[in-house]
Design an enzyme around this catalytic site. Structure first.
Site, PDB file in Angstrom:
ATOM      1  CD  GLU A 144      -2.799   1.119   2.654  1.00 57.74           C
ATOM      2  OE1 GLU A 144      -3.721   2.126   2.472  1.00 57.74           O
ATOM      3  OE2 GLU A 144      -2.691   0.239   2.970  1.00 57.74           O
ATOM      4  NE  ARG A 242     -22.377  22.555 -10.541  1.00 56.41           N
ATOM      5  CZ  ARG A 242     -23.174  23.097  -9.320  1.00 56.41           C
ATOM      6  NH1 ARG A 242     -22.638  22.675  -8.095  1.00 56.41           N
ATOM      7  NH2 ARG A 242     -24.156  23.861  -9.376  1.00 56.41           N
ATOM      8  CG  ASP A 262     -14.142   1.094  11.584  1.00 56.64           C
ATOM      9  OD1 ASP A 262     -14.883   1.645  10.766  1.00 56.64           O
ATOM     10  OD2 ASP A 262     -12.864   1.605  12.083  1.00 56.64           O
ATOM     11  CG  ASP A 289      -6.764  -0.447   6.916  1.00 48.09           C
ATOM     12  OD1 ASP A 289      -5.473  -0.943   6.629  1.00 48.09           O
ATOM     13  OD2 ASP A 289      -7.101   0.802   6.928  1.00 48.09           O
TER      14      ASP A 289
END
Length: 381
Positions: A144, A242, A262, A289
């Protein structure tokens, strides 16, 4: 063979029984939740699945249980557990400790996750993963970062965020050469064009995360081969009236969306709406995570800062969210009881969907003849 039982024990010695029958109240095989089925388990693998009435006709011992039998959970984003953070201890022992901390509550397969760090730490993490991948439930590795947006860095240290370099390419190349599944989270606007194609050609799975990309950039990255987004809503541009942002572009596509359940990182109502909005079924992936506090001490150090567990939330010295303290079993319960997702769909999000994301359907996330008997028995369902 892994059978995780929450509060129940087998009527015979599983370790020393070569073949036996499991007869649960219900069976979730990765696709469908059904009653009236039994599994014949031999040499740690599922040998057959038959109607309950046929179990034991061969004279083998039977374990009848009122529990629901499901594939063990597959968590593709696990930073730590059992008092160990992958970044702080990128070693085989560290990986095994993290996997054991989550296996205790039914997560039988994990992608230990290394967040943004130095090239040296990444190299050590790769070496450790190559040494233990395929054992102890350590399926592969999730990188990551470090090629992410400073603007959307979250808890990642900006000192280690950097442009795409040969260090990461070499790390992924080494892992794939060793047959290790790899998930790479990157920000598409922070890497050169063609990077996603390059990683995909290596056999890595690319996920978009910690990114300030707009919807057009996100759609281009998906077209280039990105298969998922990392922890939906967190570390990415939101939906506005938008500009759909990463969140809107991802939800309106067929990519997999990892998410945290969570109750702190994504509001339950928002999560419920997001799951309903998907144009293609079975593209939501539950992740923990989790940090090292799960089955560990109530604090840990990340980038020389101490993070504390306070009221179920991991916070830094400023009181800001700095990680997740949960496991897959608790997340699954919250999905059903708080978010209102059907048990069958929630189970898919914790088992089959992450398996399909990582293209590991033949080894993880399903209960089928010939597959490992990695089973969790759920007593609360």
């Amino acid at each position: 063979m892994t059978v995780i039982s929450q509060g129940r024990t087998a009527p015979f010695d599983l370790e020393n029984t070569e073949a036996w029958w499991l007869v649960p109240r219900q069976l979730f095989d990765g696709e469908t939740l059904r009653a009236g089925l039994a599994l014949r388990i031999a040499a740690g693998r599922i040998d057959d699945i038959v109607p309950t009435g046929q179990a034991g006709m061969d004279g083998l011992p039977i374990w009848k249980t009122a529990s629901l039998a499901s594939p063990g959970f597959f968590d593709v984003q696990v930073n730590g557990g059992g008092g160990v953070m992958f970044n702080s201890d990128p070693s085989p022992a560290g990986l095994k400790a993290i996997a054991a901390a989550h296996r205790a509550s039914g997560t039988t397969a994990v992608l230990p996750t290394l967040i943004t760090d130095t090239p040296d730490i990444m190299e050590r993490a790769v070496t450790a993963a190559l040494a233990v991948a395929g054992s102890d439930g350590i399926v592969g590795v999730h990188l990551e970062g470090p090629h992410i947006s400073v603007e959307r860095k979250g808890a990642h240290n900006p000192l280690f965020i950097r442009p795409m370099d040969e260090h990461t390419l070499s790390a992924v190349r080494r892992l794939r050469a060793g047959g290790v599944p790899v998930l790479v989270t990157l920000a598409p606007e922070c890497v050169p064009p063609g990077t996603i194609v390059t990683f995909s050609a290596m056999g890595a799975v690319v996920s978009l995360g910690h990114t300030a990309a707009d919807a057009a950039t996100t759609r281009a990255a998906i077209a280039e081969g990105a298969r998922s987004v990392t922890h939906l809503y967190n570390g990415m541009t939101p939906i506005t009236s938008r500009e759909p942002g990463v969140v809107g572009a991802a939800l309106d596509s067929d990519v997999y969306c990892g998410f945290i359940a969570d109750g702190h990182h994504v509001d339950d109502t928002v999560l419920r709406l997001s799951i309903r909005a998907r144009p293609v079924r079975d593209r939501m992936v539950l992740v923990s995570d989790a940090m090292s506090t799960w089955n560990g001490p109530d604090h840990f150090t990340l980038y020389d800062e101490t993070i504390h567990l306070v009221g179920g939330r991991l916070v830094n010295r400023l009181g800001s969210l700095a990680g997740v303290h949960i496991d897959m079993a608790t997340s699954l319960r919250r999905l059903v009881e708080n978010v209102g997702i059907s048990l069958e769909d929630a189970l898919k999000m914790a088992t089959a969907n992450p398996s399909c994301l990582m293209r590991l359907e033949d080894s993880v996330g399903f209960l089928r003849p010939g597959m490992p008997a990695d089973i969790v028995l759920l007593d609360w369902a």
